[in-house]
Enzyme design. Sequence first.
Site, PDB file in Angstrom:
ATOM      1  CG  ASP A 178      -6.744  -5.424   2.057  1.00 35.10           C
ATOM      2  OD1 ASP A 178      -7.903  -4.827   1.548  1.00 35.10           O
ATOM      3  OD2 ASP A 178      -6.319  -6.515   1.682  1.00 35.10           O
ATOM      4  CG  HIS A 179      -8.733   0.095  -0.222  1.00 37.13           C
ATOM      5  ND1 HIS A 179      -8.079  -0.453  -1.336  1.00 37.13           N
ATOM      6  CD2 HIS A 179     -10.186   0.328  -0.886  1.00 37.13           C
ATOM      7  CE1 HIS A 179      -8.875  -0.543  -2.377  1.00 37.13           C
ATOM      8  NE2 HIS A 179     -10.147  -0.170  -2.322  1.00 37.13           N
ATOM      9  CD  GLU A 217     -12.170  -2.470 -10.084  1.00 31.49           C
ATOM     10  OE1 GLU A 217     -11.765  -1.249  -9.874  1.00 31.49           O
ATOM     11  OE2 GLU A 217     -10.916  -3.360 -10.013  1.00 31.49           O
ATOM     12  CG  HIS A 241      -8.368  -5.768  -2.053  1.00 29.48           C
ATOM     13  ND1 HIS A 241      -7.678  -4.946  -0.941  1.00 29.48           N
ATOM     14  CD2 HIS A 241      -8.196  -4.923  -3.199  1.00 29.48           C
ATOM     15  CE1 HIS A 241      -6.977  -4.160  -1.497  1.00 29.48           C
ATOM     16  NE2 HIS A 241      -7.281  -4.003  -2.789  1.00 29.48           N
TER      17      HIS A 241
HETATM   18  N1  LIG Z   1      -4.200   5.409  -6.839  1.00 31.33           N
HETATM   19  C1  LIG Z   1      -4.987   4.648  -6.281  1.00 31.33           C
HETATM   20  O1  LIG Z   1      -6.260   4.416  -6.173  1.00 31.33           O
HETATM   21  C2  LIG Z   1      -4.374   3.669  -5.424  1.00 31.33           C
HETATM   22  C3  LIG Z   1      -2.920   3.464  -5.116  1.00 31.33           C
HETATM   23  N2  LIG Z   1      -2.460   2.683  -4.227  1.00 31.33           N
HETATM   24  C4  LIG Z   1      -0.995   2.595  -4.138  1.00 31.33           C
HETATM   25  O2  LIG Z   1      -0.603   3.904  -3.496  1.00 31.33           O
HETATM   26  C5  LIG Z   1       0.807   4.111  -3.853  1.00 31.33           C
HETATM   27  C6  LIG Z   1       0.798   5.409  -4.771  1.00 31.33           C
HETATM   28  O3  LIG Z   1      -0.034   5.467  -5.813  1.00 31.33           O
HETATM   29  P1  LIG Z   1      -0.719   6.688  -6.910  1.00 31.33           P
HETATM   30  O4  LIG Z   1      -0.819   7.846  -5.684  1.00 31.33           O
HETATM   31  O5  LIG Z   1      -1.608   6.340  -7.729  1.00 31.33           O
HETATM   32  O6  LIG Z   1       0.863   7.046  -7.330  1.00 31.33           O
HETATM   33  P2  LIG Z   1       1.246   8.273  -8.307  1.00 31.33           P
HETATM   34  O7  LIG Z   1       2.267   8.140  -9.557  1.00 31.33           O
HETATM   35  O8  LIG Z   1      -0.113   9.164  -8.809  1.00 31.33           O
HETATM   36  O9  LIG Z   1       2.073   9.145  -7.167  1.00 31.33           O
HETATM   37  C7  LIG Z   1       3.266   8.990  -7.099  1.00 31.33           C
HETATM   38  C8  LIG Z   1       3.719  10.010  -6.133  1.00 31.33           C
HETATM   39  O10 LIG Z   1       5.159   9.597  -5.760  1.00 31.33           O
HETATM   40  C9  LIG Z   1       5.999  10.839  -5.889  1.00 31.33           C
HETATM   41  N3  LIG Z   1       7.453  10.407  -6.330  1.00 31.33           N
HETATM   42  C10 LIG Z   1       7.568   9.747  -7.481  1.00 31.33           C
HETATM   43  N4  LIG Z   1       8.993   9.477  -7.532  1.00 31.33           N
HETATM   44  C11 LIG Z   1       9.553  10.220  -6.040  1.00 31.33           C
HETATM   45  C12 LIG Z   1      10.731  10.548  -5.806  1.00 31.33           C
HETATM   46  N5  LIG Z   1      11.897   9.935  -6.477  1.00 31.33           N
HETATM   47  N6  LIG Z   1      10.912  11.317  -4.900  1.00 31.33           N
HETATM   48  C13 LIG Z   1       9.824  11.763  -4.179  1.00 31.33           C
HETATM   49  N7  LIG Z   1       8.611  11.480  -4.584  1.00 31.33           N
HETATM   50  C14 LIG Z   1       8.376  10.754  -5.763  1.00 31.33           C
HETATM   51  C15 LIG Z   1       5.323  11.590  -6.872  1.00 31.33           C
HETATM   52  O11 LIG Z   1       5.650  13.109  -6.722  1.00 31.33           O
HETATM   53  P3  LIG Z   1       6.104  13.646  -8.240  1.00 31.33           P
HETATM   54  O12 LIG Z   1       4.853  13.612  -9.095  1.00 31.33           O
HETATM   55  O13 LIG Z   1       5.882  15.259  -7.552  1.00 31.33           O
HETATM   56  O14 LIG Z   1       7.093  13.452  -8.631  1.00 31.33           O
HETATM   57  C16 LIG Z   1       3.814  11.084  -6.469  1.00 31.33           C
HETATM   58  O15 LIG Z   1       3.432  12.438  -5.555  1.00 31.33           O
HETATM   59  C17 LIG Z   1       1.333   2.964  -4.899  1.00 31.33           C
HETATM   60  O16 LIG Z   1       1.786   2.239  -4.021  1.00 31.33           O
HETATM   61  C18 LIG Z   1      -0.011   2.322  -5.208  1.00 31.33           C
HETATM   62  O17 LIG Z   1       0.041   0.844  -5.745  1.00 31.33           O
HETATM   63  C19 LIG Z   1      -3.215   1.820  -3.546  1.00 31.33           C
HETATM   64  C20 LIG Z   1      -4.596   1.767  -3.993  1.00 31.33           C
HETATM   65  C21 LIG Z   1      -5.048   2.531  -4.699  1.00 31.33           C
HETATM   66  O1  LIG Z   2      -6.627  -1.891  -4.481  1.00 32.31           O
HETATM   67  C1  LIG Z   2      -7.321  -1.971  -5.446  1.00 32.31           C
HETATM   68  O2  LIG Z   2      -8.450  -1.843  -5.280  1.00 32.31           O
HETATM   69  C2  LIG Z   2      -9.433  -1.136  -6.529  1.00 32.31           C
HETATM   70  C3  LIG Z   2     -10.538  -1.394  -6.231  1.00 32.31           C
HETATM   71  O3  LIG Z   2     -11.178  -0.839  -5.059  1.00 32.31           O
HETATM   72  P1  LIG Z   2     -12.575  -0.647  -4.584  1.00 32.31           P
HETATM   73  O4  LIG Z   2     -12.472   0.052  -3.214  1.00 32.31           O
HETATM   74  O5  LIG Z   2     -13.218   0.413  -5.670  1.00 32.31           O
HETATM   75  O6  LIG Z   2     -13.567  -1.750  -4.931  1.00 32.31           O
HETATM   76  C4  LIG Z   2      -8.926  -1.655  -7.703  1.00 32.31           C
HETATM   77  O7  LIG Z   2      -9.510  -0.833  -8.824  1.00 32.31           O
HETATM   78  C5  LIG Z   2      -7.284  -1.519  -8.119  1.00 32.31           C
HETATM   79  O8  LIG Z   2      -6.965  -1.887  -9.082  1.00 32.31           O
HETATM   80  C6  LIG Z   2      -6.780  -2.033  -6.935  1.00 32.31           C
HETATM   81  O9  LIG Z   2      -5.528  -1.805  -6.828  1.00 32.31           O
END
Ligand SMILES: NC(=O)C1=CN([C@@H]2O[C@H](COP(=O)(O)OP(=O)(O)OC[C@H]3O[C@@H](n4cnc5c(N)ncnc54)[C@H](OP(=O)(O)O)[C@@H]3O)[C@@H](O)[C@H]2O)C=CC1
Ligand SMILES: O=C1O[C@H](COP(=O)(O)O)[C@@H](O)[C@H](O)[C@H]1O
Length: 498
Positions: A178-179, A217, A241
């Site tokens: 939980d960041h 936000e 959060h």
């Molecule tokens: N982005 C954010 O700010 C936040 C994200 N999270 C959580 O983090 C997690 C990741 O989010 P996010 O980085 O945004 O997601 P993205 O969609 O940007 O990235 C997904 C990743 O998963 C890989 N992937 C997808 N399918 C497969 C597969 N079948 N096999 C191997 N690799 C695969 C993709 O690789 P490729 O593209 O090469 O297929 C890519 O590296 C989620 O659970 C999200 O809820 C939580 C808080 C904030």
């Molecule tokens: O986990 C999440 O948090 C962000 C907000 O994080 P913050 O550190 O920028 O306050 C939120 O935008 C996102 O929807 C949610 O998945």
Amino acid sequence: MEQNMTSLIMIFGATGDLAKRKLFPSLYRLFERGKLSERFAVIGVGRRTLSNDEFQQSIKDSVTSALGEKDDIEEFVRHFYYQSHDVADSNSYSALKKLADEVDEHYQLEGNRIFYLAMAPEFFGPIALHLKSDGLTDVKGYKRLVIEKPFGHDLASAKELNHQIRTAFSEEEIYRIDHYLGKEMVRNIEVIRFANAIFEPLWNNRYISNIQVTSSESLGVEERGRYYETSGALRDMLQNHMLQMVALLAMEPPISLTTDEIRSEKVRVFRSLRTIEGDEVKDYFVRGQYDAGTINGKQVPKYRDEPMVDQESNTETFVAGKVMIDNFRWAGVPFYIRTGKRMETKSTKIVIQFKDIPMNLYYQPEKMLNPNLLVIHIQPEEGITLHLNAKHAGGHLDAQTVKLSFSNTGTNAMNTPEGYEKLLYDCMRGDATNFTHWDEVAYSWAFVDKISNVWAKEKADFPNYNSGTMGPDAADQLLEKDGFFWWPVTDLDVDTCK
Ligand SMILES: NC(=O)C1=CN([C@@H]2O[C@H](COP(=O)(O)OP(=O)(O)OC[C@H]3O[C@@H](n4cnc5c(N)ncnc54)[C@H](OP(=O)(O)O)[C@@H]3O)[C@@H](O)[C@H]2O)C=CC1
Ligand SMILES: O=C1O[C@H](COP(=O)(O)O)[C@@H](O)[C@H](O)[C@H]1O
């Protein structure tokens, strides 16, 4: 506590947004500060085909865009390897194991492994099962699983997921991220509470009238419409959060600062949450969805016009609630919480409003004595402000608000680390205190499910707040009917409180 920083970190989802924006810069900062041993390596896993060189270039780009040019970046990226691997393909885990074993041997990593799942949640369970069945967890050192949110969609799916990952990892080996628990001022809550003789005796229903937690936000849903449509603000922010911050504000002093003691006090708060269900939901919770509007002088679209969002969407982008903690300390004190997208400003703040004194001698009839407030500024500024009443120099005895302010940003700006950096470091040290235990997850889903079940059955009157505002009017009425109001987050800025 274990302090073995020698480790192989395997990041599943290494080509994704989270890895690029948060994980690689955080790892670099640990490296830069000398907090990573020379004996560390990272294997990035993603579906697309990349050479090691291309992957290392993407790490450089990510670090540079987050932190600027770095002289030692080549040395840092040499520790990174890439494996193209479809996690749904059972046959490809043996190649991953082979690479992991080779890297382990090359860097003498003592079989210590951290598996970081930065991927869509439907993959969490299957990956954990494969890691075990294909021998990747069969190591002589420690093995730890770091798992991103969302941890399930509701209690039933969270249980199912927990069951899957528990077949491969014990509860002690699971680090549910939980960041917010990595944020400097969230971590400071327990210190402010338990290290100050002036607060601890007052921290209860005899002296506190209400507590307000706002996380607003100004950004909209951006490119995450597909995920957000299945989530909404209740699951995305409140279940994790917001309730975590409530738990830290409300918990009893732990008998020591160990992971188990702190977690067990937080769990007791979750167990004391008053269940809100059925018809009560409308009295305690408000949902909203943003309409078009103006933010920082720029016109922005309504939620229903965002990419991958249903034109008739019933998904809430805002939630406000009154949470009651039915225990001896907090009986009768409302904890008001609100969070939403496309609000007026980006701000996370906690306001503790103290009860009025029994009789006020220091006011003219038209002036009200302001209540004492303790404001904890989580972000973007970090600090604490205490609102007191005092006499103006040279004036009459009329009380005025004066603010005692500590700004973390002022003293520490360059050193305030990203939450992810701290959490990664904690995980490497084997400190799970700031990760969520299964019991916390289960209780918070049980609480939230009762609300989402009611909302799922009723079509909401959306959109109901303009972008650039602090949410729907009903969120203000929630407090007004109790004789309170939301303290405006913009007027409480730590930097303006001199
Ligand atoms: N982005 C954010 O700010 C936040 C994200 N999270 C959580 O983090 C997690 C990741 O989010 P996010 O980085 O945004 O997601 P993205 O969609 O940007 O990235 C997904 C990743 O998963 C890989 N992937 C997808 N399918 C497969 C597969 N079948 N096999 C191997 N690799 C695969 C993709 O690789 P490729 O593209 O090469 O297929 C890519 O590296 C989620 O659970 C999200 O809820 C939580 C808080 C904030
Ligand atoms: O986990 C999440 O948090 C962000 C907000 O994080 P913050 O550190 O920028 O306050 C939120 O935008 C996102 O929807 C949610 O998945």
